[in-house]
Design an enzyme around this catalytic site. Sequence first.
Site, PDB file in Angstrom:
ATOM      1  N   ILE A 191       9.142  -6.189   3.173  1.00  9.94           N
ATOM      2  CA  ILE A 191       8.376  -5.916   4.093  1.00  9.94           C
ATOM      3  C   ILE A 191       8.511  -6.259   5.298  1.00  9.94           C
ATOM      4  O   ILE A 191       8.175  -5.374   6.010  1.00  9.94           O
ATOM      5  CB  ILE A 191       6.838  -6.872   3.666  1.00  9.94           C
ATOM      6  N   CYS A 213       7.419  -8.500  -8.378  1.00  9.72           N
ATOM      7  CA  CYS A 213       7.893  -7.820  -7.129  1.00  9.72           C
ATOM      8  C   CYS A 213       8.317  -9.688  -6.946  1.00  9.72           C
ATOM      9  O   CYS A 213       8.561 -10.716  -7.933  1.00  9.72           O
ATOM     10  CB  CYS A 213       8.087  -6.907  -6.464  1.00  9.72           C
ATOM     11  N   TRP A 238       2.223  -8.609  -4.379  1.00  2.00           N
ATOM     12  CA  TRP A 238       1.168  -7.219  -4.277  1.00  2.00           C
ATOM     13  C   TRP A 238       1.565  -6.406  -3.250  1.00  2.00           C
ATOM     14  O   TRP A 238       0.798  -5.822  -2.305  1.00  2.00           O
ATOM     15  CB  TRP A 238       0.039  -7.937  -3.566  1.00  2.00           C
ATOM     16  N   ASP A 239       3.192  -6.223  -2.579  1.00  6.20           N
ATOM     17  CA  ASP A 239       3.458  -5.383  -1.908  1.00  6.20           C
ATOM     18  C   ASP A 239       4.189  -4.047  -2.892  1.00  6.20           C
ATOM     19  O   ASP A 239       3.332  -3.367  -2.903  1.00  6.20           O
ATOM     20  CB  ASP A 239       3.760  -5.799  -1.086  1.00  6.20           C
ATOM     21  N   ARG A 240       5.221  -4.261  -3.280  1.00  6.27           N
ATOM     22  CA  ARG A 240       6.050  -3.729  -3.566  1.00  6.27           C
ATOM     23  C   ARG A 240       5.473  -3.152  -5.312  1.00  6.27           C
ATOM     24  O   ARG A 240       5.652  -2.002  -5.192  1.00  6.27           O
ATOM     25  CB  ARG A 240       7.637  -3.525  -4.053  1.00  6.27           C
TER      26      ARG A 240
END
Lengths: 558, 646
Positions: free
Chosen positions: B276, B338, B342-344
Amino acid sequence: MEFSEHIKTANVEDVVLRQPLHPPGRGTLCITGHHLLFSDREEGSWRQVLLLLRNIDAIEKSVENLLTCSGLFSNAGLSQSGVSRLPGSSGTITIKCKDLRVLQLDIPGMEECLNIARSIETLSCLDSMSELYPFFYRPSNASLRDQWGLSSLERHYSQMKELHDRWRLSTVNRDFSVCPSYPQAVIVPKSTDDDMLEKVAKFRQGGRFPVLCYYHKKNGMVIMRSSQPLTGANRKRCREDEQLLQAVIDGSDKGYIIDTRSSQQALQARMTGGGLESKSCYSSWKRLQRQMERGKALQESLIKLVEACGDESNNMDRWLSKLENSKWLSHVQTALSTAGLLAECVERDGHSVLVHGSEGTDSTLLISTLAQLIMDPSCRTLEGFLTLLEREWVQAGHPFQQRCAHSAHSHARLQQESPVFLLLLDCVWQLWRQFPLALGFSEALLLRLATEAYASDYGTFLGNNQQERCALGVKENTYCLFQALLRPRERDCYSNPLYEHTELAIWPSVHPQSLQLWRGFFLRWTPQTHHLEEAQEEIRNMVIEWGKLALSSCPAST
Amino acid sequence: MEHIRLPKVDNVRLLDRISPRRSRVGTLYLTATHTIFVENESGVRNETWVLHSLVCSLEKQAATASGSSLLIHCKNFQVLNFVIPRERECHDVHLSLQRLSQPERPDELYCISYKPNIDAEERRQEWDFLDLRADYRRMGLPNSLWKLSSVNQHYKVSDTYPADLFVPESATPPVIVGSSKFRSRGRFPTLSYYSKENHAAICRSSQPLSGFSARCLEDEQMLEAILRSNPRSDFMYVVDTRPKLNAIANRAAGKGYENEDNYSNIKFQFIGIENIHVMRNSQQKMMEVCELRSPSMSDFLEGLESSGWLKHIKAVLDAGIFIAKAVAEEGVSVLVHCSDGWDRTAQVCSVACVLLDPHYRTLRGLMVLIERDWISFGHKFSHRCNHLQGDPKEVSPVIDQFLECVWQLMEQFPCAFEFNARFLITIHSHIYSCQYGNFIGNNQRERTELGLREKTHSLWSYLWMNRADYINPLYRPDHSQTQGLLRPSTAPYCFKFWRALYNRFDRGMHPRQSVEDYLSAIQEETQQLEEQLASHKQKIAQLEQEQEWSVPQKAVPFDKSPTGWTFCNNLANTPQDYTGGFFTSSPCQPRAPITLQTEESNKTSESILSNGSDQESGIADVSCRSPLSEDSTRDPDSDEAAYSAS
């Protein structure tokens, strides 16, 4: 000369053709004086590929002989048995076209392969213009007596009634002796007589004296174009040249000269006999220097861009840096903003403008054409655009033969090649992107023109100027592309279904964010382009559907 | 209200970003929710509304003779440069905005005070508009292979996961709980997408706490269970979306990645998407390039390259393609993770779904997808979008990248998506605006605790009600482009800079005419005509039956121009800055296309008016209402709106 001299092997069977967007095909390859013909005779998939040899920019060949170890004695044995084909030997020819297509031919037989390659090399760049294909092309649906060309300066002048007060048609160049690259008729201020013009011609490079190229009906202002003045190191003057330009202004306070070179370039040109209009001698003209890249630099830019598009490293940084490094989009930006400046001078500021660079046959035409598209709605229809190209490029003497001799793939030493016309088409495409309803023609037209300028069945882009075309009898012996593009079936394909006439000027945005790579041309042979073509098709269908319904709901009886 | 130090400043100048010479003078108002600039020249009332929650940074620049300059950057990429006559006033505005744009408590968020004229029952229905269970049913779940597990009903196993989760039929609660203890934040492997055609599934989790050698039997059993839920396949992929080095570094902290030797029949794969922080810096760099005043082509391309943004977009899309192909072509299930998952992981799973399933390329489908893979699975919207005053290091444009991936696909497949780019831009804008409750909080548990369903409105039903604005006229459900798996190219030249989002408020940069709007108008009219035609035919048939041949048909007058399509308006356009300052330096220029100018200024106001739909909120201290506030059905948010038939 007989073409057959150059053709040792005319037919080869069992050739494999690989071309973009199609599965490979196996079939027969024929070579003629002007074409490469491949016919795929496999069951169920009969197809033909006809390629104009002139379209071939470069070839690469590689041959391999699987029997090299036993080469010595097989040689003798084969020649006795009369079989010319070495079993197991084969060759590959990679053909790189001027329309950026890349084809590959796998040819059985080393000798056949080398023969074909040699024929292509010779026949694809014949020097003599009269041997080019347009002189042999005889379509069944047209006659050589059909009208050639869309308009002439004489007609253009007679249609423009509002010109007649202050402008006249001069035929001082009727035998091309005053300016070899101008057409026979030109439009000049009424107050300048032919003797003056002859004197002015001597003061301008290549005899390209200032002539009218556009009259802005809204305010009577004009765009003139010429080549550079030959002031030289000792700052020669030419009274007639100054008078001619004074006559252009005629009463209004001033005019602009847009010089497509940097100040430094313009000053340096004096050393070689050229120069610029000095403030003291042309007091009512204000000079604006706007450097535009030309000639070799432009050609190299194209080569770099095409190389970047073919890069297979799949690396984003590399792509963006190559795209930047090619500078092609910078040239697009410069051309559009210079044209915007020109149009702004005429349309918004209400001044007449003289445009020139050095020779007045390249960047001059580029920006005067774009400015006309920006300002003049009548240039934005299919016919209007083709007429504009005919007047501003073909008749005005853009040296197509020299500029389009080779394209991005050629290994030949660069001479006069320069993709100015291609740059024009790219700029027009950018306009079309920004004003998708304002231009009456489609992207397909621009793509077709980009191909035809480099290799064509038609005579339109032959030669470097009208004089050459007259000498060759282009009008009498070839067909006219522009006429062909306006036939009903072609017209359907090349017109923009969304077109709506507008009187307003279309000012392009020249921010880098607003300009894009012309994927349709530079990435034309990649599968992604196909989806976009489908979308265009879909748009066309929607408009047709709508049109039909609209028509059917119209009162038929009234 | 207590934060507003100065409600009104007169004689403020709003500078045009592209050509600062074209500035506008007016009055600046600060309200509880918006900054409003009202231009008081030219007779036409021009207003610029900026929502406080969209403000992402404020810069006060040194005072000059003409005043103090305040530069406002917004999360929707709008940039406003005000010049305020007195330093003191500028200071007050600056301080007020600083506070107003950084709510400290959730109840200060705009969605809490946003009260459109909708009654409580309707509002409750808004939240029922999307039903994730219905989407799982659409996938064919539950079935004999996958079951709905209640193990996380009270967010006990993983507090960042949703309550409803699908797990393999053979996964018992002890296995799930055991596996969750071996995964960061308890985010055990669970189902994201299931392909009923071939039983392959996309599962997601966080990284395993494997360190250098740790193992967990239950986690191994969990993966085994996932593999068994795909009866036709004898192996599965485990995709770690991080660069290998990052994953290795995590091992030192007791985290890491799966060891192929410990899990039966997995194929492990790294896909290097950056974290991030890299993404945040990359977007920032790109925005700096976008904001250059008059960059040359080289400046722009070099800046775009060095920002690395498109490279990251390509990485996300590449990862999505890998997974989509594994599922659709190989029929192999994939577990994606990841670090925290919860992001990638959200990006990659949702991109894969868009590629795999035409449903997610429809309006409703994309909403469901975002609801599932992002909202329910705990993408930390509050942190990533900086809704509340928080750690700037938590901010990252992860969802922007997903939306951009979808846009890049739309550019490659113009007929494959039911929605248009305006839809994506509107979603983007509302993710940050805090006007709706959907994107508040970091996970389902937080949202429940905040009682958002009871206090706020849902964006999805708003979008659905206004769907006519978001339909792609070229979409054909039966088109070959629309069917099955999308196979995009990820050659670098296929990626474009998304001008309509990142330079959204720089009107001069956008195409002056919109094909899409034209086609929409045509489409609408075609439909009407078809209906008319059908009814005419019916009438004729009727008449024929009645044998009344003498009655003439009533024809509809036809104007060959789509309804309401006023072409000239759309073209209102002035020359760009071609001159490099040349014309302004010559004083005697009569610069006046008068008719055009009024049109232009009208339109500018319309486009700068961001979030016109926000104006329902109770703003008491502004006597004027924007002309658009009456028109709550229309979102003038996107620049295209300004071009649309009006």
